[in-house]
Design a protein around this motif. Structure first.
Motif, PDB file in Angstrom:
ATOM      1  N   GLU A 139       5.221  -2.128  -7.687  1.00 58.91           N
ATOM      2  CA  GLU A 139       4.665  -0.764  -7.383  1.00 58.91           C
ATOM      3  C   GLU A 139       6.017   0.020  -7.164  1.00 58.91           C
ATOM      4  N   VAL A 194      -0.497   3.272   7.109  1.00 61.91           N
ATOM      5  CA  VAL A 194      -0.021   4.115   6.021  1.00 61.91           C
ATOM      6  C   VAL A 194      -0.853   5.638   6.068  1.00 61.91           C
ATOM      7  N   ARG A 195      -2.004   5.578   6.620  1.00 58.76           N
ATOM      8  CA  ARG A 195      -2.769   6.605   7.097  1.00 58.76           C
ATOM      9  C   ARG A 195      -2.025   7.489   8.196  1.00 58.76           C
ATOM     10  N   ASN A 199     -10.082   4.103  -0.373  1.00 58.76           N
ATOM     11  CA  ASN A 199      -9.691   3.487  -1.443  1.00 58.76           C
ATOM     12  C   ASN A 199     -10.877   3.257  -2.399  1.00 58.76           C
ATOM     13  N   MET A 226      -4.897   9.914   3.325  1.00 54.73           N
ATOM     14  CA  MET A 226      -5.172   8.803   2.264  1.00 54.73           C
ATOM     15  C   MET A 226      -6.774   8.968   1.896  1.00 54.73           C
ATOM     16  N   ARG A 269       2.141   1.956  -3.443  1.00 54.06           N
ATOM     17  CA  ARG A 269       1.079   2.342  -4.126  1.00 54.06           C
ATOM     18  C   ARG A 269       0.902   3.920  -4.141  1.00 54.06           C
ATOM     19  N   ARG A 270       1.092   4.289  -2.860  1.00 60.32           N
ATOM     20  CA  ARG A 270       0.899   5.791  -2.464  1.00 60.32           C
ATOM     21  C   ARG A 270       2.081   6.414  -2.796  1.00 60.32           C
ATOM     22  N   GLU A 312       1.655   8.904   6.583  1.00 57.35           N
ATOM     23  CA  GLU A 312       1.846   9.872   5.190  1.00 57.35           C
ATOM     24  C   GLU A 312       1.735  11.390   5.566  1.00 57.35           C
ATOM     25  N   GLN A 357      -3.872  -0.114   6.017  1.00 55.40           N
ATOM     26  CA  GLN A 357      -4.241   1.278   5.604  1.00 55.40           C
ATOM     27  C   GLN A 357      -4.243   2.245   6.732  1.00 55.40           C
ATOM     28  N   LEU A 406       0.967  -1.414   0.040  1.00 55.37           N
ATOM     29  CA  LEU A 406      -0.064   0.029  -0.139  1.00 55.37           C
ATOM     30  C   LEU A 406       0.841   1.262  -0.166  1.00 55.37           C
ATOM     31  N   ALA A 407       1.998   1.371   0.794  1.00 58.42           N
ATOM     32  CA  ALA A 407       2.822   2.328   0.907  1.00 58.42           C
ATOM     33  C   ALA A 407       3.556   2.829  -0.501  1.00 58.42           C
ATOM     34  N   HIS A 460       2.333  14.147   2.764  1.00 58.58           N
ATOM     35  CA  HIS A 460       1.204  13.696   1.852  1.00 58.58           C
ATOM     36  C   HIS A 460      -0.046  14.184   2.503  1.00 58.58           C
TER      37      HIS A 460
END
Length: 536
Positions: free
Chosen positions: A195, A396-397, A411, A408, A51-52, A400, A393, A48-49, A405
């Motif tokens: 990714e 990473v939330r 999704n 998030m 991908r972000r 970020e 999730q 996921l990270a 960033h």
């Protein structure tokens, strides 16, 4: 070896031959995240990270999924028994994640039916069993299309004739989703690589790098060559499962948040317990719920649940664990007369549970906890296989904003894992494999194991027709899977393929067959000798 890339979109190979190159990348680049732990949670966070848009490195001190993530019940399940302990939120989210994972990896996550037989004098009263199943299905999303049904004693025995008849009141038939846990981890690692993440197994954390009062990376050691490298990152994610507390205590000796419980499974040959569906069982000794589940020529039975306080690396399945499970199997299936001589394998995994004192092992929540600190280190504690995406999730939330960033966004559709993408139609792949002399049973095995990535196999077999022969007579595995695992799945040691990329070792034992002695010579001949892993 010419082929479409079954390793993902970023790099056509994921091979032991690229290990030194990957190791150099770890030391030469600065990352946003260094994720320590290559089980399902670490792999999902890395995916996921990346991908972000974060620069991610993922390292695992053993093989990917060599810890708890390859020693589970292999179920993506809602957790029916968790309702007994009031863990409704866990069940609610798990039932939704079932459907997501069945969409992202349809070759690996498949529906399996389960029977919950109801007996007079059961540790859980019949009325409570009916209530729990009704609530369970009430929590399911309507789009699942899954229902449950009550069976009469006669219908129950028609489905599973070996069940004990005495005291049988009937059963409930319902549905879960089964998977191959280690391969689900591997596919998630491959997705992270696609990714742009740098991912490597057999790389252990020796120490944290600390600067300016915060964690700024890690000192890593290649377990094969003993080479040591410094890897710098803006943050480190501790996803080491049962070893998470030990990692944090190198920085804060008083830190202790995890409660470890041991879960043991025994594996039986299917011909000794020929189940057609999974069966829920209650131990006559203490009332604990567990399952017997068919998978190929195997039946998985378990898990147990007992507290564990020793070194996580020393966890083993003991005779007392085996006998506990056998007692229940024989209580439900007395005519089968299963003994310890029938057991072809045992696994012992550790559940790292985030806990408060005073509760029995089975009552501890399977939810995860995100802990920040010391500065620069994020620990992801607890959790279960089914909820790995949600844990990622949340992690990473949290991270970020620390990289500038924005928050998030919710999704959209979850991306397919590599094997869930079919660049070539399954029918075309099957035709090509049949043309190479591969049997229908093997074609089905390859499709289920590799999904769309099996498109690489026909070309391998054209170049090496002898690789289409079975590894073990009577089993669907073929020799081509060994170079496939070596070239595109970073299988470093033979056991990586035999125990995690496949179940060949267990399935051969269940079939009463020996593994071919020529696996080792082929392994070494593919691209030179691989160093034997040394002890740490």
């Amino acid at each position: 070896m010419r082929s479409p890339s079954p390793a993902g979109d970023a790099d056509p190979t994921f091979s032991f031959r690229t290990r030194q190159e990957l190791l150099n990348q770890l030391s030469e680049r600065e990352f946003d995240l260094l994720v320590v732990g290559g089980g399902i949670t670490g792999a999902a966070i890395a995916h996921l990270a990346a991908r972000r848009g974060l620069r991610v490195a993922l390292v695992e001190k053993g093989d990917f999924a060599s810890g708890t993530s390859s020693r589970s019940s292999r179920l993506i399940h809602g957790g029916l028994r968790y309702l007994q302990h009031g863990q409704v939120g866990i069940v609610y989210h798990s039932l939704r994640e079932q459907l997501v994972l069945a969409q992202t990896a349809p070759h690996l996550v498949r529906r399996q039916s389960f029977l919950l037989p109801v007996y007079r004098g059961s540790p859980v009263p019949p009325w409570m069993i009916s209530l729990l199943v009704a609530v369970y299905h009430g929590l399911r999303p309507r789009r699942s299309g899954l229902a449950y049904e009550h069976l009469t004693p006669r219908a129950t025995l028609h489905l599973e004739g070996l069940l004990r008849q005495d005291g049988l009141l009937g059963a409930l038939l319902y549905h879960e989703f089964a998977t191959h846990d280690a391969r689900l981890v591997l596919e998630t690692v491959l997705a992270a690589r696609a990714e742009g993440a740098a991912t490597l197994n057999y790389i252990g954390l020796v120490d944290f790098l600390v600067g300016g009062g915060r964690v700024v990376g890690g000192v890593l050691r290649d377990q094969l060559t003993r080479q040591v490298v410094d890897v710098r990152a803006k943050a480190v994610v501790n996803a080491a499962g049962p070893w998470s507390d030990a990692l944090v205590r190198t920085l804060d000796p008083k830190r202790h948040r995890l409660r470890l419980t041991k879960g043991v499974h025994i594996i039986l040959p299917h011909h000794r317990l020929p189940l057609s569906v999974g069966v829920n069982l209650f131990s006559p000794r203490d009332g604990r719920a567990f399952m017997a589940r068919p998978a190929g020529n195997l039946v998985f039975v378990g898990p147990t649940e007992t507290d564990y306080e020793d070194d996580p690396a020393a966890v083993t399945a003991e005779p007392v664990d085996r006998d506990y499970l056998l007692q229940t199997i024989n209580a439900y299936f007395p005519a089968a007369r299963i003994s310890s001589a029938d057991v072809v394998g045992m696994t012992a995994g550790l559940r790292p549970l985030y806990d408060r004192p005073g509760r029995a092992a089975g009552e501890v929540s399977r939810s995860y906890e995100i802990v920040w600190g010391p500065e620069g280190l994020l620990s992801v504690l607890g959790g279960k296989l089914t909820l790995h995406r949600l844990a990622a999730q949340e992690a990473v939330r949290f991270l970020e904003p620390r990289f500038g960033h924005g928050p998030m966004s919710p999704n959209g559709a979850a991306p397919l894992l590599p094997g869930g993408r079919w660049d070539q139609p399954a029918e075309w792949i099957a035709v090509q494999l049949r043309a190479s002399g591969v049997t229908p049973e093997t074609i089905e095995h390859l499709m289920v194991t590799y999904g769309g990535r099996s498109a690489a196999l026909p070309e391998m077999l054209r170049d090496h027709p002898e690789w289409g022969e079975p590894l073990v007579p009577g089993l669907p595995h073929i020799w081509a899977e060994i170079p496939f695992a070596r070239e595109w799945e970073m299988a470093v040691q033979p056991e990586d393929y035999l125990l995690r990329r496949s179940d060949l070792a267990l399935m051969a034992a269940a079939a009463g067959r020996a593994l071919p002695e020529t696996i080792g010579p082929l392994w070494e001949s593919l691209s030179g000798r691989v160093p034997v892993r040394q002890s740490t």
